[in-house]
Design a protein around this motif. Structure first.
Motif, PDB file in Angstrom:
ATOM      1  N   GLN A  65      38.674 -50.297  68.057  1.00 37.09           N
ATOM      2  CA  GLN A  65      37.386 -50.093  67.515  1.00 37.09           C
ATOM      3  C   GLN A  65      36.157 -50.570  68.308  1.00 37.09           C
TER       4      GLN A  65
ATOM      5  N   VAL B  46      38.797 -45.510  69.102  1.00 37.74           N
ATOM      6  CA  VAL B  46      38.694 -45.125  70.578  1.00 37.74           C
ATOM      7  C   VAL B  46      39.896 -45.277  71.151  1.00 37.74           C
ATOM      8  N   ARG B  47      40.428 -44.092  71.833  1.00 37.47           N
ATOM      9  CA  ARG B  47      41.868 -44.223  72.518  1.00 37.47           C
ATOM     10  C   ARG B  47      41.168 -43.962  74.163  1.00 37.47           C
TER      11      ARG B  47
ATOM     12  N   THR C 162      44.797 -48.289  70.374  1.00 40.14           N
ATOM     13  CA  THR C 162      43.670 -47.832  69.644  1.00 40.14           C
ATOM     14  C   THR C 162      42.641 -48.866  69.355  1.00 40.14           C
TER      15      THR C 162
ATOM     16  N   ARG D  94      34.379 -35.536  62.919  1.00 40.61           N
ATOM     17  CA  ARG D  94      35.388 -34.948  63.962  1.00 40.61           C
ATOM     18  C   ARG D  94      36.069 -35.714  65.096  1.00 40.61           C
ATOM     19  N   VAL D  95      37.163 -35.466  65.125  1.00 43.68           N
ATOM     20  CA  VAL D  95      37.773 -36.407  66.457  1.00 43.68           C
ATOM     21  C   VAL D  95      37.312 -35.525  67.598  1.00 43.68           C
ATOM     22  N   THR D  96      36.536 -36.268  68.625  1.00 41.45           N
ATOM     23  CA  THR D  96      36.212 -35.700  69.739  1.00 41.45           C
ATOM     24  C   THR D  96      36.719 -36.156  70.964  1.00 41.45           C
ATOM     25  N   VAL D  97      36.937 -35.400  72.111  1.00 43.67           N
ATOM     26  CA  VAL D  97      37.534 -35.841  73.524  1.00 43.67           C
ATOM     27  C   VAL D  97      36.221 -35.823  74.453  1.00 43.67           C
TER      28      VAL D  97
ATOM     29  N   ALA E  98      33.316 -46.211  66.200  1.00 43.71           N
ATOM     30  CA  ALA E  98      34.463 -45.285  66.221  1.00 43.71           C
ATOM     31  C   ALA E  98      35.761 -45.873  66.644  1.00 43.71           C
TER      32      ALA E  98
ATOM     33  N   THR F 186      39.092 -40.398  73.575  1.00 41.76           N
ATOM     34  CA  THR F 186      39.272 -39.659  72.292  1.00 41.76           C
ATOM     35  C   THR F 186      38.367 -40.522  71.254  1.00 41.76           C
ATOM     36  N   ILE F 187      37.747 -40.059  70.455  1.00 44.05           N
ATOM     37  CA  ILE F 187      36.714 -40.814  69.633  1.00 44.05           C
ATOM     38  C   ILE F 187      36.614 -40.453  68.040  1.00 44.05           C
ATOM     39  N   LYS F 188      37.076 -41.053  67.228  1.00 41.63           N
ATOM     40  CA  LYS F 188      37.120 -40.777  65.882  1.00 41.63           C
ATOM     41  C   LYS F 188      36.169 -41.849  65.157  1.00 41.63           C
TER      42      LYS F 188
END
Length: 79
Positions: free
Chosen positions: A16, A36-37, A14, A53-56, A34, A45-47
């Motif tokens: 930042q 990020v993965r 993960t 919300r977590v978004t892809v 965010a 994948t972003i939080k």
């Protein structure tokens, strides 16, 4: 070509980072700070750090990922 920093990206870790997408840039908004993965393959994948919300997001939608720093390394407990 000038390279300031080289970061090894691992899809299990993960990070930042500040992520700028085509959509936010076209709307005149700044990048998203965010967690990020870089998984699944070809996607991020972003939080957002500010909550939300977590978004892809498809990697093709991303213009820039900057200020990247690994904050959590994948730890395989099965070893």
């Amino acid at each position: 070509m000038y390279v300031e920093t080289v970061v090894q990206i691992n899809e299990r870790d993960t990070y930042q980072a500040t992520v700028r997408t085509r959509t936010t840039t076209a709307a005149g908004r700044p990048g998203i700070d965010a967690l990020v993965r870089f998984s699944p393959a070809g996607w991020l994948t972003i939080k957002p750090l500010a909550g939300g919300r977590v978004t892809v997001v498809s990697a093709s939608e991303v213009l820039d990922v900057s200020n990247i720093e690994r904050v959590q390394a994948y730890d395989d407990e099965r070893r």
